[in-house]
Scaffold this motif. Structure first.
Motif, mmCIF file in Angstrom:
data_model
loop_
_atom_site.group_PDB
_atom_site.id
_atom_site.type_symbol
_atom_site.label_atom_id
_atom_site.label_comp_id
_atom_site.label_asym_id
_atom_site.label_seq_id
_atom_site.Cartn_x
_atom_site.Cartn_y
_atom_site.Cartn_z
ATOM 1 N N LEU A 57 -37.116 -48.849 13.091
ATOM 2 C CA LEU A 57 -38.599 -49.021 13.467
ATOM 3 C C LEU A 57 -38.763 -48.070 14.725
ATOM 4 O O LEU A 57 -38.011 -47.909 15.427
ATOM 5 N N HIS A 58 -40.027 -47.525 14.557
ATOM 6 C CA HIS A 58 -40.348 -46.614 15.898
ATOM 7 C C HIS A 58 -41.853 -46.881 16.671
ATOM 8 O O HIS A 58 -42.636 -47.483 15.868
ATOM 9 N N LYS A 59 -41.833 -46.923 17.828
ATOM 10 C CA LYS A 59 -43.015 -46.977 18.644
ATOM 11 C C LYS A 59 -43.999 -46.134 18.472
ATOM 12 O O LYS A 59 -43.530 -44.857 18.617
ATOM 13 N N VAL A 60 -45.248 -46.156 17.905
ATOM 14 C CA VAL A 60 -46.129 -44.794 17.872
ATOM 15 C C VAL A 60 -47.632 -45.424 18.593
ATOM 16 O O VAL A 60 -48.061 -46.611 18.064
ATOM 17 N N SER A 61 -48.000 -45.003 19.678
ATOM 18 C CA SER A 61 -49.066 -45.496 20.204
ATOM 19 C C SER A 61 -48.844 -47.039 20.624
ATOM 20 O O SER A 61 -47.957 -47.253 21.550
ATOM 21 N N ASN A 62 -49.644 -48.085 20.130
ATOM 22 C CA ASN A 62 -49.468 -49.416 20.267
ATOM 23 C C ASN A 62 -49.030 -50.028 19.232
ATOM 24 O O ASN A 62 -49.000 -51.422 19.301
ATOM 25 N N GLY A 63 -48.443 -49.495 18.221
ATOM 26 C CA GLY A 63 -48.018 -50.206 17.130
ATOM 27 C C GLY A 63 -46.604 -49.687 16.550
ATOM 28 O O GLY A 63 -45.973 -49.018 17.487
ATOM 29 N N LEU A 64 -46.144 -49.818 15.393
ATOM 30 C CA LEU A 64 -44.801 -49.698 14.947
ATOM 31 C C LEU A 64 -44.955 -48.939 13.447
ATOM 32 O O LEU A 64 -45.554 -49.303 12.934
ATOM 33 N N ILE A 65 -43.938 -48.126 13.219
ATOM 34 C CA ILE A 65 -43.905 -47.498 11.932
ATOM 35 C C ILE A 65 -42.450 -47.502 11.505
ATOM 36 O O ILE A 65 -41.644 -47.565 12.151
ATOM 37 N N ALA A 66 -42.369 -47.024 9.844
ATOM 38 C CA ALA A 66 -40.912 -46.807 9.379
ATOM 39 C C ALA A 66 -41.331 -46.063 8.300
ATOM 40 O O ALA A 66 -42.404 -45.683 7.958
ATOM 41 N N THR A 67 -40.152 -45.692 7.743
ATOM 42 C CA THR A 67 -40.277 -44.967 6.579
ATOM 43 C C THR A 67 -39.880 -45.693 5.378
ATOM 44 O O THR A 67 -38.697 -46.291 5.320
ATOM 45 N N HIS A 68 -40.725 -45.601 4.229
ATOM 46 C CA HIS A 68 -40.251 -46.452 3.106
ATOM 47 C C HIS A 68 -40.460 -45.598 1.863
ATOM 48 O O HIS A 68 -41.547 -45.046 1.708
ATOM 49 N N LEU A 69 -39.683 -45.346 1.062
ATOM 50 C CA LEU A 69 -39.690 -44.417 -0.149
ATOM 51 C C LEU A 69 -40.391 -43.102 0.269
ATOM 52 O O LEU A 69 -41.236 -42.679 -0.377
ATOM 53 N N GLY A 70 -39.821 -42.601 1.366
ATOM 54 C CA GLY A 70 -40.542 -41.199 1.864
ATOM 55 C C GLY A 70 -41.860 -41.189 2.425
ATOM 56 O O GLY A 70 -42.285 -40.220 2.746
ATOM 57 N N LYS A 71 -42.503 -42.505 2.501
ATOM 58 C CA LYS A 71 -43.760 -42.521 3.137
ATOM 59 C C LYS A 71 -43.773 -43.098 4.446
ATOM 60 O O LYS A 71 -42.672 -44.071 4.569
ATOM 61 N N THR A 72 -44.610 -42.887 5.573
ATOM 62 C CA THR A 72 -44.616 -43.466 6.692
ATOM 63 C C THR A 72 -45.495 -44.686 6.531
ATOM 64 O O THR A 72 -46.873 -44.456 6.089
ATOM 65 N N ILE A 73 -45.116 -45.854 6.867
ATOM 66 C CA ILE A 73 -45.980 -46.944 6.815
ATOM 67 C C ILE A 73 -45.851 -47.740 8.230
ATOM 68 O O ILE A 73 -45.081 -47.692 8.982
ATOM 69 N N SER A 74 -47.085 -48.437 8.401
ATOM 70 C CA SER A 74 -47.167 -49.317 9.438
ATOM 71 C C SER A 74 -46.441 -50.589 9.416
ATOM 72 O O SER A 74 -46.146 -51.220 8.386
ATOM 73 N N ILE A 75 -45.776 -51.030 10.542
ATOM 74 C CA ILE A 75 -44.988 -52.238 10.446
ATOM 75 C C ILE A 75 -45.498 -53.274 11.575
ATOM 76 O O ILE A 75 -45.885 -52.921 12.627
#
Length: 633
Positions: free
Chosen positions: A507-525
């Motif tokens: 998981l990675h912090k982006v701005s004030n939220g979190l993202i991850a990679t799922h099936l090659g796509k970046t999604i919000s966590i």
């Protein structure tokens, strides 16, 4: 006969029996008040409906007799035929015969109806020829001629056959023959009446005449043989079915509680489990209707929309026998109207434009339905110009739905789904069908309310497909149970894409939220607990509330995550513990809890605990708006 054909036959017989009883009642009232035009109009309308339904089912005998009765009341309605008391004996005989023909669909008996049908045809024929005699007493015409022998001579076998052929088309041919004979008008009238009488007598008595040997098995309807019959179908108000379904839902909850309490002796309750489940699905099955019930109404919608737009559009229906809960069909009916009108208005090009690009001048909108693993998919497909994605981007920016900085982070599907946002429209000019900025957001809200999902696919120059994934029933909902902060919740399976495990490092912090990679796509966590801990008035971004749980977990901890998708937006919801899949009976939230937007309803589990149901539509929309505000900031 297939089960579906048999079902259609049962429905027809139920409606036909209602028509028959209504005709009898109105005809009885009309006999007491011969000048009541409303009663005549009602009889004309009902017999017309019965005729059309019978013809559609291929029951030609019923259609034929109903057609003649309809024609007779048509003549009365237009003032060409005046009713009198003597006619009602024939009319009631005709109606009784009609009832016997309907009943014969069940018992298989052949019913002789041509005699009474011909008698009514003569009445109609004489009204068209302007005969001023008493229609109800055909036999009185004999007394106008004093010489009886010529009448007897005319009733030879050849004359009977000629009369029979003439009677088959009682639309004026006899009148033309009379004119050709150039005989005095009185003599012509007498010959016409005698020919008609010969035909009637022949047909009424054909079973005893010996000329029609293949009709020996037919039965005559006796005037005194009226009997009361009942349809095999019972019409039940939907509210009663809803109440029954609620009671079954309570039974299922109570069953689960009992089985959970005596888990060690679950075999003792296997029969209770089976019977209650069968009862539940039987009640659900009663509520199912074929989508064709709604689809067939859209021919007029397409016709009217095309007329407004000066376009030529054909509607093609597929999968009309697919079954779905009646309540769902009722809820989405307005949504389908919006979608079909948009296909005609935005999708299908003008005949000139289509001709220019080598397409047929007539566009096609296809409305199809098919069963899916856990629901029904309804598609609205047009072969038009497709959606201009670049124009959607510009309109979304102009309306303040997204920022330029957000566009690179959005995939094509997410961009297209912006057309379902409130106030969005790509139409520059307002018309009666489009450009008002309303409609498509109404569709989204309606689909959300029943736990459905929308997908959109378009190809420039080829057309657009809008897919609605709907539950087949509102009574039972497939869900995934999980635990968060020591509370059990349910997520509808219709929104669930996958269940995965992430490590904190993924998981990675982006701005004030979190993202991850799922099936090659970046999604919000999102940690679901963080969402539920947000209090009114808190500044989500300033306090970085959606990163709270992330900062407090061990680096090596596995994070159970449910990947959900709604309107092209994919989000990963991190939960404490995954439990099991379970079919639930969802109950709506009562006031004031109905203001909790993140929950769509509740259910009661076998242990007696209340289990909230997550509102995926609200959660994904909320996360999208948070991301939007991040970009604007």
């Amino acid at each position: 006969m297939s089960s579906k054909e048999e079902e259609y036959k049962e429905i027809f017989m139920a409606e036909a029996q209602e028509n028959f009883e209504e005709i009898n009642k109105i005809l009885t009232d009309l006999e007491k008040n011969l000048d009541d035009k409303n009663l005549v109009n009602s009889l004309f309308r009902i017999t017309h409906t019965l005729k059309g339904n019978a013809a559609g089912m291929g029951f030609n005998d019923i259609s034929s007799l109903a057609h003649v009765i309809e024609d007779l009341f048509g003549e009365v309605r237009e003032g060409k035929l005046k009713l009198n008391k003597d006619m009602f004996t024939s009319l009631f005989k005709a109606v009784d015969t009609l009832g016997a023909l309907i009943e014969s669909l069940k018992d298989g008996n052949k019913v002789s109806f041509r005699g009474i049908k011909t008698k009514l045809e003569v009445l109609i024929s004489r009204s068209k020829e302007g005969d001023e005699g008493t229609p109800g007493k055909i036999e009185e015409k004999k007394s106008d001629k004093t010489e009886q022998p010529p009448v007897a001579k005319k009733k030879t076998a050849p004359k009977k056959r000629v009369a029979h052929k003439e009677q088959a088309t009682p639309t004026g041919n006899k009148n033309q023959q009379v004119k050709k004979a150039e005989e005095p008008s009185q003599e012509s009238d007498i010959k016409l009446t005698e020919a008609q009488l010969a035909s009637i007598n022949e047909l009424i008595n054909e079973n005893d005449d010996g000329e029609v040997s293949d009709e020996k098995s037919e039965i005559e309807v006796e005037d005194t043989g009226t009997k009361i019959t009942f349809s095999d179908l019972v019409q039940v108000p939907v509210r009663k079915l809803d109440n029954l379904l609620n009671l079954v839902g309570e039974l299922i909850i109570e069953r689960d509680r009992i089985i959970a309490a005596y888990e060690g002796n679950s075999n003792e309750y296997s029969r209770l489990n089976r019977i209650s489940s069968d009862l539940q699905y039987s009640v659900m099955d009663v509520r199912l209707v074929q989508v064709g019930f709604l689809f067939n109404k859209f021919h007029r919608v397409v016709r009217d929309a095309a007329a407004v737009e000066n376009k030529s559009v054909n509607l093609d229906l597929k999968g009309v026998t697919t079954e779905i809960d009646r309540n769902i069909l009722q809820i989405i009916s307005d949504s389908l109207i919006h979608l079909i009108r948009n296909s005609v208005s935005h999708g299908i090009e003008s005949p000139a434009e289509r001709k220019k690009v080598g397409k047929p001048e007539e566009g096609t909108v296809t409305l199809s339905a098919r069963n899916d693993s856990d629901g029904v998919i309804i598609e609205i497909i047009d072969d038009g110009k497709g959606i201009d994605v670049e124009r959607v981007k510009q309109k979304a920016i102009d309306k303040g739905l997204v920022t330029k900085e957000m566009l690179p982070l959005m995939n094509r599907t997410e961009l297209l789904m912006l057309i379902f946002e409130a106030g969005f429209s790509t139409c520059d000019q307002v018309s009666s069908l489009s450009g008002r900025g309303v409609g498509m957001d109404v569709v989204k809200k309606a689909i959300d309310s029943i736990g459905g999902n929308i997908n959109l696919n378009t190809e420039a120059g080829k057309g657009t497909t809008i897919s609605l994934k709907l539950p087949s029933s509102m009574a039972v909902k497939g869900t995934l149970l999980f635990e968060s902060d020591h509370q059990q919740y349910a997520i509808p399976l219709s929104y669930t894409e996958a269940v995965v495990s992430f490590y904190k490092s993924e998981l990675h912090k982006v701005s004030n939220g979190l993202i991850a990679t799922h099936l090659g796509k970046t999604i919000s966590i999102v940690f679901l607990q963080d969402l539920f801990n947000i209090k009114p008035g808190q500044n989500i971004n300033a306090q970085k509330l959606l990163q709270s749980s992330y900062d407090n977990i061990h680096p090596e901890q596995q994070l159970d995550t449910v990947i959900v998708s709604y309107n092209g937006r994919t989000v990963g919801l991190v939960v404490d513990k995954l439990l099991q899949q379970k079919e639930i009976v969802e109950k709506p939230l009562m006031k004031p809890l109905d203001q909790i937007k993140l929950l769509s309803g509740v259910t009661i589990l076998g242990n007696g605990h209340v289990c909230p149901v997550i509102n995926i539509a609200a959660i994904t929309t909320m996360i999208f708006n948070i991301n939007l505000s991040n970009q604007k900031a």
